[in-house]
Design a protein around this motif. Structure first.
Motif, mmCIF file in Angstrom:
data_model
loop_
_atom_site.group_PDB
_atom_site.id
_atom_site.type_symbol
_atom_site.label_atom_id
_atom_site.label_comp_id
_atom_site.label_asym_id
_atom_site.label_seq_id
_atom_site.Cartn_x
_atom_site.Cartn_y
_atom_site.Cartn_z
ATOM 1 N N GLN A 1 -59.819 26.166 -28.291
ATOM 2 C CA GLN A 1 -59.456 25.551 -29.567
ATOM 3 C C GLN A 1 -60.697 25.007 -30.280
ATOM 4 N N ARG A 2 -61.591 24.354 -29.538
ATOM 5 C CA ARG A 2 -62.827 23.847 -30.149
ATOM 6 C C ARG A 2 -63.694 24.993 -30.679
ATOM 7 N N GLN A 3 -63.626 26.143 -30.029
ATOM 8 C CA GLN A 3 -64.384 27.312 -30.475
ATOM 9 C C GLN A 3 -63.703 28.026 -31.646
ATOM 10 N N GLY A 4 -62.543 27.521 -32.045
ATOM 11 C CA GLY A 4 -61.810 28.147 -33.138
ATOM 12 C C GLY A 4 -61.108 29.431 -32.725
ATOM 13 N N ARG A 5 -60.876 29.601 -31.438
ATOM 14 C CA ARG A 5 -60.282 30.840 -30.935
ATOM 15 C C ARG A 5 -58.770 30.751 -30.767
ATOM 16 N N ILE A 6 -58.218 29.530 -30.793
ATOM 17 C CA ILE A 6 -56.758 29.388 -30.856
ATOM 18 C C ILE A 6 -56.435 28.386 -31.965
ATOM 19 N N ALA A 7 -55.240 28.501 -32.475
ATOM 20 C CA ALA A 7 -54.827 27.716 -33.645
ATOM 21 C C ALA A 7 -54.933 26.219 -33.390
ATOM 22 N N GLU A 8 -55.374 25.513 -34.424
ATOM 23 C CA GLU A 8 -55.520 24.059 -34.340
ATOM 24 C C GLU A 8 -54.186 23.352 -34.156
ATOM 25 N N GLU A 9 -53.129 23.913 -34.712
ATOM 26 C CA GLU A 9 -51.824 23.241 -34.639
ATOM 27 C C GLU A 9 -51.151 23.358 -33.269
ATOM 28 N N VAL A 10 -51.736 24.122 -32.382
ATOM 29 C CA VAL A 10 -51.186 24.296 -31.030
ATOM 30 C C VAL A 10 -51.689 23.169 -30.132
ATOM 31 N N THR A 11 -50.796 22.554 -29.395
ATOM 32 C CA THR A 11 -51.177 21.540 -28.420
ATOM 33 C C THR A 11 -51.467 22.245 -27.097
ATOM 34 N N PRO A 12 -52.717 22.217 -26.627
ATOM 35 C CA PRO A 12 -53.064 22.936 -25.401
ATOM 36 C C PRO A 12 -52.178 22.590 -24.202
ATOM 37 N N GLU A 13 -51.793 21.326 -24.055
ATOM 38 C CA GLU A 13 -50.921 20.942 -22.942
ATOM 39 C C GLU A 13 -49.582 21.666 -23.004
ATOM 40 N N HIS A 14 -49.031 21.776 -24.204
ATOM 41 C CA HIS A 14 -47.741 22.448 -24.376
ATOM 42 C C HIS A 14 -47.873 23.957 -24.147
ATOM 43 N N LEU A 15 -48.949 24.528 -24.650
ATOM 44 C CA LEU A 15 -49.168 25.958 -24.475
ATOM 45 C C LEU A 15 -49.375 26.293 -23.000
ATOM 46 N N ALA A 16 -50.151 25.489 -22.281
ATOM 47 C CA ALA A 16 -50.374 25.723 -20.852
ATOM 48 C C ALA A 16 -49.064 25.656 -20.087
ATOM 49 N N LEU A 17 -48.229 24.670 -20.400
ATOM 50 C CA LEU A 17 -46.932 24.547 -19.729
ATOM 51 C C LEU A 17 -46.036 25.735 -20.057
ATOM 52 N N ALA A 18 -46.042 26.169 -21.302
ATOM 53 C CA ALA A 18 -45.218 27.316 -21.695
ATOM 54 C C ALA A 18 -45.665 28.587 -20.975
ATOM 55 N N LEU A 19 -46.969 28.827 -20.914
ATOM 56 C CA LEU A 19 -47.465 30.034 -20.251
ATOM 57 C C LEU A 19 -47.199 29.991 -18.746
ATOM 58 N N SER A 20 -47.395 28.831 -18.129
ATOM 59 C CA SER A 20 -47.099 28.703 -16.698
ATOM 60 C C SER A 20 -45.615 28.919 -16.435
ATOM 61 N N SER A 21 -44.788 28.345 -17.271
ATOM 62 C CA SER A 21 -43.337 28.506 -17.106
ATOM 63 C C SER A 21 -42.922 29.962 -17.269
ATOM 64 N N ALA A 22 -43.536 30.646 -18.219
ATOM 65 C CA ALA A 22 -43.231 32.068 -18.415
ATOM 66 C C ALA A 22 -43.619 32.875 -17.181
ATOM 67 N N THR A 23 -44.758 32.562 -16.600
ATOM 68 C CA THR A 23 -45.204 33.270 -15.397
ATOM 69 C C THR A 23 -44.258 33.000 -14.234
ATOM 70 N N ILE A 24 -43.856 31.759 -14.068
ATOM 71 C CA ILE A 24 -42.904 31.422 -13.000
ATOM 72 C C ILE A 24 -41.596 32.174 -13.227
ATOM 73 N N GLY A 25 -41.175 32.276 -14.476
ATOM 74 C CA GLY A 25 -39.970 33.043 -14.800
ATOM 75 C C GLY A 25 -40.101 34.501 -14.410
ATOM 76 N N LEU A 26 -41.271 35.092 -14.678
ATOM 77 C CA LEU A 26 -41.489 36.485 -14.278
ATOM 78 C C LEU A 26 -41.439 36.641 -12.765
ATOM 79 N N LEU A 27 -42.018 35.671 -12.063
ATOM 80 C CA LEU A 27 -42.051 35.748 -10.603
ATOM 81 C C LEU A 27 -40.649 35.689 -10.003
ATOM 82 N N SER A 28 -39.766 34.933 -10.623
ATOM 83 C CA SER A 28 -38.421 34.779 -10.067
ATOM 84 C C SER A 28 -37.392 35.700 -10.732
#
Length: 193
Positions: free
Chosen positions: A136-163
């Motif tokens: 985000q600091r490098q301008g590579r992901i949107a400023e309006e995205v909260t990194p904590e929320h995005l990390a949780l969403a991506l981890s949850s999606a991966t766990i969903g794929l695993l199960s």
């Protein structure tokens, strides 16, 4: 002619333990069984590890490192969020020990799942959050995205794929790869630059 590399004693123990744990589950495996499988005396196992739990902890660290190396090899140093997500999801899903760790699979990890009291999972999650902050600091992901929320969403999606196969029925490799690509495409919507 160069001599083939011979795994050191610690690696032989870990290799044997991983095969046994994946085949029979952590609770069913003993240090004596690990020693016999590795061709090393039980006393020598205790010279390397305090006990079975320490062996599993090292196995999980080794599996995390395998995933990290595989992702690094696939995406290099300048990874985009979407390509890194795809690579990481494929790496985790292809590693049975990491899959068990992601799912807290008691059939593989046994009672160990209930005894983990340190912050290892939170530390790994924080590392992903910090990486997203860097992007985000490098301008590579949107400023309006909260990194904590995005990390949780991506981890949850991966766990969903695993199960998913356990919950939805058999899923072929083609469907799984397609789902990973779809999640990667979703992650790409947060990318900039």
């Amino acid at each position: 002619m160069p001599r083939p590399l011979v795994p050191n004693r610690r690696d032989r123990i870990l290799d044997a333990a991983e095969a046994l744990i994946l085949a029979h589950g952590f609770d069913a495996v003993s240090v004596a069984t690990i020693a016999a499988q590795s061709g090393i005396g039980k006393g020598a196992v205790y010279l390397e590890f305090a006990g079975k739990r320490e062996i599993l902890d090292d196995l999980l660290r080794r599996a995390v490192n395998r995933v990290r190396i595989r992702v690094q090899e696939e995406v290099g140093d300048d990874a985009r969020l979407s390509t890194a997500y795809r690579a990481a999801a494929r790496a985790v899903i292809s590693d049975r020990l990491m899959t068990a760790a992601f799912l807290d699979d008691q059939g593989v990890l046994g009672r160990h799942v209930d005894t983990v009291s340190d912050a290892r999972y939170r530390v790994r999650h924080r590392a992903v959050v910090e990486w997203l902050h860097v992007l985000q600091r490098q301008g590579r992901i949107a400023e309006e995205v909260t990194p904590e929320h995005l990390a949780l969403a991506l981890s949850s999606a991966t766990i969903g794929l695993l199960s998913a196969a356990r919950l939805l029925g058999p899923i072929g490799s083609r469907e799984l790869e397609g789902a990973i690509d779809a999640l990667g495409a979703m992650a790409a919507t947060f990318e900039r630059g």
